[in-house]
Write a protein that holds these residues in place. Structure first.
Motif, PDB file in Angstrom:
ATOM      1  N   ILE A   1      20.881  82.770  50.744  1.00 35.52           N
ATOM      2  CA  ILE A   1      22.210  82.350  50.304  1.00 35.52           C
ATOM      3  C   ILE A   1      22.984  83.583  49.838  1.00 35.52           C
ATOM      4  O   ILE A   1      22.402  84.546  49.357  1.00 35.52           O
ATOM      5  N   ASN A   2      24.270  83.552  50.000  1.00 29.68           N
ATOM      6  CA  ASN A   2      25.157  84.600  49.516  1.00 29.68           C
ATOM      7  C   ASN A   2      25.800  84.071  48.249  1.00 29.68           C
ATOM      8  O   ASN A   2      26.521  83.079  48.266  1.00 29.68           O
ATOM      9  N   THR A   3      25.569  84.752  47.136  1.00 34.51           N
ATOM     10  CA  THR A   3      26.054  84.256  45.844  1.00 34.51           C
ATOM     11  C   THR A   3      27.515  84.574  45.573  1.00 34.51           C
ATOM     12  O   THR A   3      28.083  84.068  44.620  1.00 34.51           O
ATOM     13  N   GLY A   4      28.129  85.421  46.427  1.00 34.36           N
ATOM     14  CA  GLY A   4      29.494  85.803  46.107  1.00 34.36           C
ATOM     15  C   GLY A   4      30.496  85.568  47.212  1.00 34.36           C
ATOM     16  O   GLY A   4      31.628  86.013  47.122  1.00 34.36           O
ATOM     17  N   GLY A   5      30.128  84.886  48.248  1.00 37.80           N
ATOM     18  CA  GLY A   5      31.073  84.661  49.338  1.00 37.80           C
ATOM     19  C   GLY A   5      31.261  85.895  50.194  1.00 37.80           C
ATOM     20  O   GLY A   5      30.457  86.811  50.177  1.00 37.80           O
ATOM     21  N   TYR A   6      32.364  85.934  50.912  1.00 40.36           N
ATOM     22  CA  TYR A   6      32.631  87.045  51.822  1.00 40.36           C
ATOM     23  C   TYR A   6      33.024  88.299  51.057  1.00 40.36           C
ATOM     24  O   TYR A   6      33.818  88.246  50.119  1.00 40.36           O
TER      25      TYR A   6
ATOM     26  N   GLY B   1      31.445  90.264  49.002  1.00 38.23           N
ATOM     27  CA  GLY B   1      30.857  90.597  47.701  1.00 38.23           C
ATOM     28  C   GLY B   1      29.691  89.704  47.402  1.00 38.23           C
ATOM     29  O   GLY B   1      29.305  88.851  48.181  1.00 38.23           O
ATOM     30  N   GLY B   2      29.134  89.877  46.252  1.00 37.07           N
ATOM     31  CA  GLY B   2      28.008  89.051  45.842  1.00 37.07           C
ATOM     32  C   GLY B   2      26.673  89.625  46.303  1.00 37.07           C
ATOM     33  O   GLY B   2      26.583  90.728  46.802  1.00 37.07           O
ATOM     34  N   THR B   3      25.684  88.829  46.152  1.00 34.63           N
ATOM     35  CA  THR B   3      24.319  89.229  46.472  1.00 34.63           C
ATOM     36  C   THR B   3      23.718  88.198  47.407  1.00 34.63           C
ATOM     37  O   THR B   3      23.938  86.996  47.251  1.00 34.63           O
ATOM     38  N   ILE B   4      22.945  88.693  48.390  1.00 31.77           N
ATOM     39  CA  ILE B   4      22.220  87.798  49.275  1.00 31.77           C
ATOM     40  C   ILE B   4      20.801  87.656  48.726  1.00 31.77           C
ATOM     41  O   ILE B   4      20.107  88.645  48.509  1.00 31.77           O
TER      42      ILE B   4
END
Length: 89
Positions: A76-81, A83-86
């Motif tokens: 899951i990508n925690t920050g969307g497109y 940014g964030g962390t996978i």
């Protein structure tokens, strides 16, 4: 003949407990080292058993690594497109 015995042992290993598999592997290793001419209690016998055990551990590690590599991942990508962390598990 040895190949047939090994395959039979391999097939039975699915129905055996961990202790039974270890006992079967020990018996197989014992017979293998004796067939090389190593006598129980000698350095040659101890070295033979150690080499067989090391080979088995290496093969088990390779099999485990291959199994882990082929395991499906849930990411899951925690920050969307952008940014964030996978995070994968």
């Amino acid at each position: 003949m040895r190949k047939i015995a090994f395959l039979f042992l391999l097939l039975l290993s699915g129905c055996m407990s961990k202790e039974e598999r270890m006992a079967a592997a020990n018996a197989k290793d014992d017979q293998q080292c004796l067939s090389y001419g190593a006598q129980k209690g000698t350095d040659a016998y101890v070295n033979c058993r150690a080499q067989l055990e090391a080979s088995r551990r290496q093969a088990d590690a390779a099999l485990s690594a291959a199994s882990e590599a082929s395991r499906p991942r849930n990411c899951i990508n925690t920050g969307g497109y952008g940014g964030g962390t996978i995070i994968c598990n």
